[in-house]
Design an enzyme around this catalytic site. Structure first.
Site, mmCIF file in Angstrom:
data_model
loop_
_atom_site.group_PDB
_atom_site.id
_atom_site.type_symbol
_atom_site.label_atom_id
_atom_site.label_comp_id
_atom_site.label_asym_id
_atom_site.label_seq_id
_atom_site.Cartn_x
_atom_site.Cartn_y
_atom_site.Cartn_z
ATOM 1 N N ASP A 1 -13.387 -18.029 109.667
ATOM 2 C CA ASP A 1 -12.472 -17.339 110.441
ATOM 3 C C ASP A 1 -12.895 -16.059 111.028
ATOM 4 O OD1 ASP A 1 -10.000 -16.859 111.816
ATOM 5 O OD2 ASP A 1 -8.911 -16.671 109.868
ATOM 6 N N GLY A 2 -12.290 -15.622 112.014
ATOM 7 C CA GLY A 2 -12.720 -14.281 112.571
ATOM 8 C C GLY A 2 -12.061 -13.208 111.881
ATOM 9 N N ASP B 1 -10.140 -8.926 112.787
ATOM 10 C CA ASP B 1 -9.834 -7.797 113.614
ATOM 11 C C ASP B 1 -10.581 -6.753 113.429
ATOM 12 O OD1 ASP B 1 -7.898 -9.204 115.430
ATOM 13 O OD2 ASP B 1 -6.771 -9.382 113.611
ATOM 14 N N THR C 1 -8.338 -18.838 113.508
ATOM 15 C CA THR C 1 -7.695 -19.102 114.349
ATOM 16 C C THR C 1 -8.098 -17.815 115.364
ATOM 17 O OG1 THR C 1 -5.922 -19.916 113.618
ATOM 18 C CG2 THR C 1 -5.470 -18.772 115.626
ATOM 19 N N GLU D 1 -3.534 -18.371 107.603
ATOM 20 C CA GLU D 1 -5.024 -18.238 107.433
ATOM 21 C C GLU D 1 -5.107 -17.731 105.814
ATOM 22 O OE1 GLU D 1 -6.121 -16.524 111.913
ATOM 23 O OE2 GLU D 1 -5.637 -15.065 110.402
HETATM 24 C C1 5RP Z 1 -5.748 -14.427 114.104
HETATM 25 C C2 5RP Z 1 -6.795 -13.812 113.489
HETATM 26 C C3 5RP Z 1 -8.221 -13.715 114.168
HETATM 27 O O1 5RP Z 1 -9.210 -13.950 113.397
HETATM 28 C C4 5RP Z 1 -8.352 -12.199 114.794
HETATM 29 O O2 5RP Z 1 -7.387 -11.899 115.564
HETATM 30 C C5 5RP Z 1 -9.752 -12.092 115.503
HETATM 31 O O3 5RP Z 1 -9.474 -12.675 116.930
HETATM 32 P P1 5RP Z 1 -10.706 -13.037 117.890
HETATM 33 O O4 5RP Z 1 -11.684 -13.824 117.305
HETATM 34 O O5 5RP Z 1 -10.143 -13.664 119.186
HETATM 35 O O6 5RP Z 1 -11.316 -11.523 117.979
HETATM 36 O O7 5RP Z 1 -6.734 -13.224 112.636
HETATM 37 O O8 5RP Z 1 -4.495 -14.320 113.453
#
Ligand code: 5RP
Length: 225
Positions: free
Chosen positions: A85-86, A88, A28, A107
């Site tokens: 996945d990404g 932070d 997400t 996740e």
């Molecule tokens: C969502 C997450 C995202 O992977 C994280 O917030 C990174 O988001 P982005 O790709 O918009 O920088 O953990 O719950």
């Protein structure tokens, strides 16, 4: 190159990590949104996706990509080959803070069902020590005051994420002021607090591969490599 261009580049590179014809775990966030777009536009055909949020499910379905429940995907003891996945923040040991988008619980579940976690980020997310980004904790509502007190004992200020509930119907507390030298120990500790659904530390199951968008292209690194 802008941070968003770097995210897009990392997302595109992740197409090379997936197995054609297989089920795929999808995370997400804005970086994953680039990944879903790239998958639809130029990715290999996949059997379907197990998604970590309602938002990603809607985006996948919008492209006609089948969204499969995790229960269906795991029938007969199967596992997902890959979860994309990404994050932070990610540290040198590939432990991550996740949950900026609030999808941390699903996740963590989908990541646990995958053989490989492919993390896609721009280079601002790589840090020597986790904690500058507030650590999200999904909490059962009645436990918010207790978790706030326990966070204070750790030296963190817990702030409720205003106007937000997760896909599971719970609030999130964001823990500010931590310097996380031992993410595995902190993940285990916070996970034991009564009322905590999920802490957004992904250390016991960190990333296996990290694709980092930088000004000079996408760097591929492997945990321990
Ligand atoms: C969502 C997450 C995202 O992977 C994280 O917030 C990174 O988001 P982005 O790709 O918009 O920088 O953990 O719950």
């Amino acid at each position: 190159m802008s941070p968003d261009d770097k995210k897009r580049a990392a997302a595109l590179a992740a197409l090379d990590e997936i197995t054609p014809g297989a089920l795929l775990g999808v995370g997400t966030g804005s970086t994953v949104n680039h990944f879903i777009d790239a998958l639809a536009e130029r990715g290999p055909a996949i059997a379907g996706a197990v998604s970590s949020s309602e938002a990603s499910s809607a985006r996948l379905r919008g492209y006609g990509i089948a969204v499969v429940s995790l229960e269906q995907a795991l029938v007969g003891g199967a596992r997902l080959g890959c979860y994309v996945d990404g994050a932070d923040e990610i540290d040198p040991g590939f432990a991550m803070i996740k949950g900026g988008g609030g999808a941390l619980t699903r996740e963590k579940i989908v990541a646990a069902a995958a053989e490989r976690f492919v993390c896609i980020i721009d280079d601002s997310k790589r840090v020597p020590v986790l904690g500058a980004f507030a650590l999200p904790v999904e909490v059962i509502g009645m436990a918010v005051p207790l978790v706030t007190d326990w966070a204070r004992e750790l030296g963190a200020q817990a702030c409720i994420r205003e106007g937000f509930v997760t896909d599971n119907g719970h609030p999130i507390l964001d823990l500010n002021g931590l310097r996380i030298e031992d993410p595995t120990a902190l993940e285990a500790r916070i996970s034991l607090w009564p009322g905590v659904v999920t802490v957004g530390l992904f250390a016991a199951r960190g990333a296996d591969v990290c694709l980092t968008g930088t000004d000079s292209g996408v760097e591929r690194s492997v945990r321990g490599g």
